[in-house]
Design a protein around this motif. Structure first.
Motif, PDB file in Angstrom:
ATOM      1  N   VAL A 119     -23.403 -85.188 -13.964  1.00 26.80           N
ATOM      2  CA  VAL A 119     -23.727 -85.820 -15.241  1.00 26.80           C
ATOM      3  C   VAL A 119     -24.495 -87.137 -15.043  1.00 26.80           C
ATOM      4  O   VAL A 119     -25.289 -87.533 -15.893  1.00 26.80           O
ATOM      5  CB  VAL A 119     -22.426 -86.002 -16.073  1.00 26.80           C
ATOM      6  CG1 VAL A 119     -21.718 -87.299 -15.773  1.00 26.80           C
ATOM      7  CG2 VAL A 119     -22.721 -85.878 -17.544  1.00 26.80           C
ATOM      8  N   ILE A 120     -24.313 -87.795 -13.908  1.00 27.04           N
ATOM      9  CA  ILE A 120     -25.028 -89.069 -13.716  1.00 27.04           C
ATOM     10  C   ILE A 120     -26.436 -88.867 -13.143  1.00 27.04           C
ATOM     11  O   ILE A 120     -27.239 -89.784 -13.140  1.00 27.04           O
ATOM     12  CB  ILE A 120     -24.259 -90.069 -12.816  1.00 27.04           C
ATOM     13  CG1 ILE A 120     -24.220 -89.597 -11.356  1.00 27.04           C
ATOM     14  CG2 ILE A 120     -22.861 -90.348 -13.331  1.00 27.04           C
ATOM     15  CD1 ILE A 120     -23.848 -90.719 -10.377  1.00 27.04           C
TER      16      ILE A 120
ATOM     17  N   PRO B 132     -29.239 -87.318 -14.088  1.00 29.41           N
ATOM     18  CA  PRO B 132     -30.461 -87.611 -14.863  1.00 29.41           C
ATOM     19  C   PRO B 132     -30.836 -89.090 -14.803  1.00 29.41           C
ATOM     20  O   PRO B 132     -32.004 -89.446 -14.903  1.00 29.41           O
ATOM     21  CB  PRO B 132     -30.097 -87.192 -16.286  1.00 29.41           C
ATOM     22  CG  PRO B 132     -29.013 -86.192 -16.125  1.00 29.41           C
ATOM     23  CD  PRO B 132     -28.238 -86.616 -14.906  1.00 29.41           C
ATOM     24  N   ALA B 133     -29.826 -89.950 -14.628  1.00 34.23           N
ATOM     25  CA  ALA B 133     -30.118 -91.381 -14.546  1.00 34.23           C
ATOM     26  C   ALA B 133     -30.694 -91.737 -13.176  1.00 34.23           C
ATOM     27  O   ALA B 133     -31.200 -92.836 -12.985  1.00 34.23           O
ATOM     28  CB  ALA B 133     -28.847 -92.185 -14.807  1.00 34.23           C
ATOM     29  N   TYR B 134     -30.585 -90.828 -12.245  1.00 29.10           N
ATOM     30  CA  TYR B 134     -31.140 -91.056 -10.904  1.00 29.10           C
ATOM     31  C   TYR B 134     -32.323 -90.109 -10.686  1.00 29.10           C
ATOM     32  O   TYR B 134     -32.269 -89.221  -9.844  1.00 29.10           O
ATOM     33  CB  TYR B 134     -30.057 -90.868  -9.842  1.00 29.10           C
ATOM     34  CG  TYR B 134     -29.091 -92.031  -9.788  1.00 29.10           C
ATOM     35  CD1 TYR B 134     -29.417 -93.200  -9.116  1.00 29.10           C
ATOM     36  CD2 TYR B 134     -27.865 -91.974 -10.434  1.00 29.10           C
ATOM     37  CE1 TYR B 134     -28.541 -94.287  -9.080  1.00 29.10           C
ATOM     38  CE2 TYR B 134     -26.982 -93.048 -10.401  1.00 29.10           C
ATOM     39  CZ  TYR B 134     -27.335 -94.210  -9.723  1.00 29.10           C
ATOM     40  OH  TYR B 134     -26.472 -95.284  -9.692  1.00 29.10           O
ATOM     41  N   HIS B 135     -33.331 -90.291 -11.505  1.00 26.96           N
ATOM     42  CA  HIS B 135     -34.591 -89.544 -11.365  1.00 26.96           C
ATOM     43  C   HIS B 135     -34.391 -88.034 -11.517  1.00 26.96           C
ATOM     44  O   HIS B 135     -35.172 -87.253 -10.989  1.00 26.96           O
ATOM     45  CB  HIS B 135     -35.239 -89.835 -10.008  1.00 26.96           C
ATOM     46  CG  HIS B 135     -35.472 -91.301  -9.781  1.00 26.96           C
ATOM     47  ND1 HIS B 135     -36.591 -91.948 -10.228  1.00 26.96           N
ATOM     48  CD2 HIS B 135     -34.717 -92.234  -9.178  1.00 26.96           C
ATOM     49  CE1 HIS B 135     -36.517 -93.231  -9.895  1.00 26.96           C
ATOM     50  NE2 HIS B 135     -35.387 -93.433  -9.275  1.00 26.96           N
TER      51      HIS B 135
ATOM     52  N   GLY C 170     -34.821 -98.943  -7.906  1.00 25.06           N
ATOM     53  CA  GLY C 170     -35.191 -97.540  -8.030  1.00 25.06           C
ATOM     54  C   GLY C 170     -36.128 -97.260  -9.181  1.00 25.06           C
ATOM     55  O   GLY C 170     -35.971 -96.294  -9.926  1.00 25.06           O
TER      56      GLY C 170
END
Ligand SMILES: Cc1cc2nc3c(=O)[nH]c(=O)nc-3n(C[C@H](O)[C@H](O)[C@H](O)COP(=O)(O)OP(=O)(O)OC[C@H]3O[C@@H](n4cnc5c(N)ncnc54)[C@H](O)[C@@H]3O)c2cc1C
Ligand code: SF4
Ligand code: SF4
Lengths: 490, 422
Positions: A25-26, A28-31, A67
């Motif tokens: 779930v996390i 998408p926040a990491y590219h 990032g």
């Protein structure tokens, strides 16, 4: 690509349960990358332990600060450096600051200004890591890139802690090249694959004299910040010139006479982005400014160390500009606009507005080389943008380029980009086509376009077969292949 | 608007991380550069404003997969809007609105937080966000002989709000307000037991229907009583009446003022004169919902103009936190003899949240206090003896945190200081 329970537990034992996460779930926040896990180390020892585990389990890893950009192979371990955010030391006497990776430039700059010091901040902005190298608005006076990185603490891809430069022979951070090992060419790969293997955990950043106030007297509310008063020893002007030759002549003379605090080869489209607070306003202001300039130009910030010095620098500037038939852009002489530009371009929060605000995306070609030649190449790349502008696929910025000289000299960075809406697939394809075509042209004409990803085999022979050496180096320091290339530091 | 309507905004996110910090020009050093409590505490990018948009955009595309981690991310956010202000310094895109819509969707889909459910049950049963509230809403006014605004003609309705009405420690704020209004000769009244929750905090928690119910009840009472002006004692109430009711076309032409604005007006009109010296050095905390989120709602409907950039027909004016209530409370403090006001690093539109908003106070009190502690330290760093706020929720969270940590900073609502000065 989830980690096995045992491996996850091994990492968790190093950083604690709160500081590792592999929940999809996390991601998408990491590219939107399919990462093995995101791990948040707290110090060098934890980084070392993580890297050793990566070697043990043959897992690739990559360290990341803010990032902003990045490409991440499937299953890679993402070392989010957020918790390593301390300023270790500001050494006023020897003029360096030692920082951990997640100190952002805005923080370090503010601490330095209080002490009458300053740093070369990369043009990407104050929102980025202060530790990672880059090119920026101050390059003409401070040089850019690896010249500003002094001693470094480095966790190698195998998990050894190597202290580079003066740090290798003492506890001093003052020099990147020794006494002690200098692996500058290895750790600062400016050419593709453009990323250093291993993890930087601390680095000393070179400092410079700051002639301005200890803090900026800002007034207004976001996004309409300006300076309540222009410091008496500072001035911003934008000059345009009848030709590239004339502009280049002025740029060189300004460099040689060492009068500028900052010389930033903005185009008026970037000036418009910086002084406006919405896309609509920007479009209107760009059209107005574009009519007021006579050709290519740059922005200069002059800062005096005394009233006499300030007067002297202003007079020299005036002479140089008038010799090159330059014309000052009247809009910038307005103290309100001058104040906005001082805020935006010294505290550097310019690049987000300049690139992403319009359409949400931009593709860029930065090239290093002799400025007058690279500018001529960029004019060609600008002409090639015209059909895309006519079709409404990219933002009309007059086909403009930007850049700056480095170290008061002939060398410099020139860059040109197309801004577009990435949800428009036709625009995206057209921009990618333009980028490929113009990068290839740059390479054929023997310019060094340093973001030509994947062209190592082609670029290598032109640069003393560096790619073969690079391969040997990485095989030697990264025998398990856990620290992949493919990112970019610049 | 629904989450889908913000697809374009969410896809605009360039992952620059500006939403984690106060605007770059305002950064004064290593300390107090953070603006988002959630990323500051939980560190994963997913907890930042930008990360939230990235996740919501991905879920719109690939379907909603509610996991414990997702709900942890969703509910550990004060909905304070600081991310939006920092983003909108550079970008033209909505940030808090899609974050809010995502939470509303979670609640709509039954993905709620048990602690918040409890609060909402209390709202449904008792018309208040205070769980286990005892007594009647209007008890605080017993013996004060105040006008009943639902029955008598008044110029101003004073809406005390849930916390001030029911919490014995907070009732002092209502009493101070009454004294101030009486001293200025204002023809005001209260709704007493007929007052009901504004619904604002329910909305922050994601309960849109409950919010709308409360809004309709309040507006029906106000219309029936012919009330033209409401003065709220808390920042949540202010944002609800002024901004949220307007957003849902329920406000009509009701004038909404926060008590700090109203006192400022009374002082400037010469109706109130703070004469007594109050010797204290203070710093002022901007409550999120009086400051950046108290900015008036801007009604807009339009379409993206096809083409290269993110522009709309008609042009869209963004709420960037600029037009919140910032000067009136400061002017009030400056008008009190003896008060020395020193500003913190993070103020006005880029203020650090007290921690109590967005349901965090109820769902994760530890996080609410952690957030307050950071503010208390920042206040302490100014050398001030006291932190002054303009919302009982901030005051309560600060006071409880100081009590737990054993600090010496005093906490006041602005009305308490004005009361001392008149
Ligand atoms: C709009 C825009 C404008 C830009 N303008 C400029 C410019 O003018 N000049 C310029 O030089 N660059 C420029 N860049 C590039 C910019 O510097 C990078 O995008 C960078 O991402 C900035 O963020 P950061 O410093 O936090 O680094 P990150 O994005 O976190 O990292 C950048 C790279 O370094 C690696 N890395 C990060 N931390 C470590 C570490 N501790 N050890 C080893 N490797 C690490 C990452 O894996 C990644 O490959 C620009 C980028 C954008 C998007
Ligand atoms: S929400 Fe805005 S500020 Fe945050 S990362 Fe996205 S674009 Fe940047
Ligand atoms: S609303 Fe506040 S807590 Fe939530 S993400 Fe934005 S800044 Fe962080």
């Amino acid at each position: 690509m989830a980690l096995s329970k045992d491996i996850y537990k091994a990492f968790e034992d190093v950083v604690g349960a709160e500081n590792i996460c592999d929940d999809p779930v996390i991601m998408p926040a990491y590219h939107s990358a399919e990462l093995g896990a995101v791990i948040l180390p707290k110090n060098t020892a934890e980084v070392q332990a993580i890297v050793k585990l990566c070697n043990k389990y043959k897992l690739q890893f990559r360290a990341v600060c803010t990032g902003w950009t990045g490409m991440f192979p499937k299953g890679i371990i993402y070392l989010d450096m957020r918790r390593m955010n301390h300023i270790v030391e500001i050494n006023e006497k020897n003029m360096y600051a030692v920082v951990e990776p997640y100190v952002i430039s805005a923080q370090l700059q503010a601490e330095l200004m209080k002490r009458g010091l300053h740093l070369n901040m990369k043009g990407a902005g104050a929102n980025c890591s202060a530790m990672l190298r880059g090119h920026g608005h101050l390059d003409q006076t401070t040089s850019g890139d690896d010249r500003n990185q002094l001693a470094i603490e480095w966790v190698t891809p195998e998990g050894d802690i190597v202290r580079l430069g003066s740090l290798g022979s003492s506890d001093e951070w003052f020099c990147g090249d020794g006494p002690g090992p200098s692996l500058r060419s290895l750790i600062n790969s400016a050419v593709p694959p453009g990323v250093t293997p291993g993890v930087f955990t601390k680095s000393a950043v070179k400092l410079y004299h700051w002639p301005g106030p200890p803090s900026f007297p800002i007034e207004g509310e976001s996004p309409l910040y300006t300076m309540s008063e222009i410091p008496a020893n500072m001035m911003v002007r934008y000059f345009s010139f009848p030709s590239v030759e004339k502009m280049w002549e002025a740029e060189l003379k300004i460099g040689e006479s060492e009068i500028s605090f900052e010389l930033m080869g903005f185009n008026v489209s970037m000036v418009a982005a910086n002084i406006t607070t919405s896309n609509e306003e920007e479009t209107e202001v760009f059209e107005r400014l574009n009519k007021a300039v006579q050709g290519p130009g740059f922005m200069v910030i002059i800062a005096g160390n005394s009233p006499e010095d300030f007067e002297y620098k202003k007079r020299v500037l005036q002479q140089i500009v008038s010799d090159a038939d330059g014309k000052s852009l009247e809009a910038v002489e307005d103290p309100r606009i001058e104040g906005i530009l001082l805020c935006q371009c010294i505290r550097i929060s310019a690049s987000i507005r300049e690139t992403f605000r319009n359409g949400g995306a931009f593709n860029s070609i930065p090239i290093m080389g002799q400025r007058d030649l690279t500018i001529k190449w960029a004019i060609g790349a600008g002409k090639a943008k015209e059909p895309l502008i006519e079709k409404g696929l990219i933002v009309d910025d007059g086909g403009a380029f930007f850049g700056w000289g480095v170290e008061q000299g002939h060398l410099g960075k020139t860059e040109i980009f197309c801004k577009f809406d990435p949800s428009n697939l036709e625009a995206k394809a057209a921009v990618e086509g333009w980028q490929k075509e113009q990068s290839t042209r740059a390479f054929k004409e023997r310019y060094f376009a340093n973001l030509l990803m994947g062209q190592t085999e082609e670029i290598g022979p032109a640069l003393s077969n560096y790619h073969l050496w690079w391969q040997k180096f990485t095989e030697a320091i990264d025998p398990n292949g856990v620290s992949p290339g493919g990112g970019a530091l610049v | 608007m629904a989450l889908e309507d913000y697809r374009g905004d969410m896809e605009m996110c360039c992952r620059c991380s500006a939403c984690k910090f106060i605007p770059m020009q305002r950064v004064k050093g290593l300390q107090y550069a953070n603006v988002c409590p959630s990323i500051a505490k939980y560190n994963y990018h997913a907890y930042s404003g930008g990360g939230r948009l990235n996740i919501a955009a991905a879920m719109l595309k690939n379907g909603f997969n509610y996991t414990d981690k997702l709900l942890d991310i969703v509910y550990n956010c004060q909905m304070c809007g600081a991310c939006g202000v920092s983003c909108n310094y550079a970008m033209d895109m909505e940030v808090l609105e899609p974050i809010n819509e995502f939470r509303l969707k979670c609640v709509e889909d039954g993905q709620t937080n048990p602690a918040l459910e409890k609060v909402i049950n209390s709202l449904r049963k008792q018309g208040t966000m205070i769980t286990g509230a005892r007594g009647k809403r209007g008890d605080w006014a017993a013996g004060l002989n105040l006008k009943d605004a639902t029955k008598e003609k008044v110029d101003v309705l004073y809406h005390a709000g849930c916390l001030t009405s029911y919490d014995k420690d907070m009732q002092k704020l209502a009493k101070a307000t009454v004294k101030i209004l009486q001293k200025a000769g204002v023809n005001f009244g209260i709704a007493g037991n007929a007052e009901t929750c504004c619904g604002g905090r329910a909305y922050q928690m994601g309960y849109k229907e409950d919010f709308l119910n409360q809004a309709k009840k309040n507006m029906a009472m106000i219309k029936k009583a012919g009330i033209k002006t409401v003065v709220t004692g808390c920042a949540d109430g202010y944002q609800a009446f002024k901004v949220l009711y307007d957003k849902y076309d329920l406000k009509g032409d009701l004038e909404v003022l926060h008590i700090s604005e109203y006192i400022d007006k009374l002082i400037k009109d010469g109706k109130l004169k703070p004469r007594k010296k109050v010797d204290i050095s203070v710093t002022y905390h901007d409550p999120c919902r009086l400051g950046r989120l108290g900015e008036p709602w801007i009604h807009w409907e339009g379409k993206k103009v096809p083409g290269d950039r993110f522009v709309f027909d008609p042009p869209k004016v963004y709420r960037r936190g600029t037009h919140g209530v910032y000067e009136p409370p400061r002017d009030v403090l400056k008008s009190i003899p003896g008060i020395k006001l020193t500003e913190m690093t993070r103020i006005k539109e880029y203020s650090w949240c007290c921690g109590a908003g967005g349901g965090v106070n109820e769902s994760n009190p530890g996080f609410a206090k952690w957030t307050a502690q950071e503010r208390i330290e920042e206040a302490g760093s100014t050398g001030a003896e006291a932190i002054v706020t303009a919302c009982p929720w901030c005051e309560k969270n600060f006071s409880e945190t100081i009590k737990e940590s054993g600090g010496s900073l005093k906490v006041y609502d602005i009305v308490e200081l004005v009361e001392k000065a008149i």
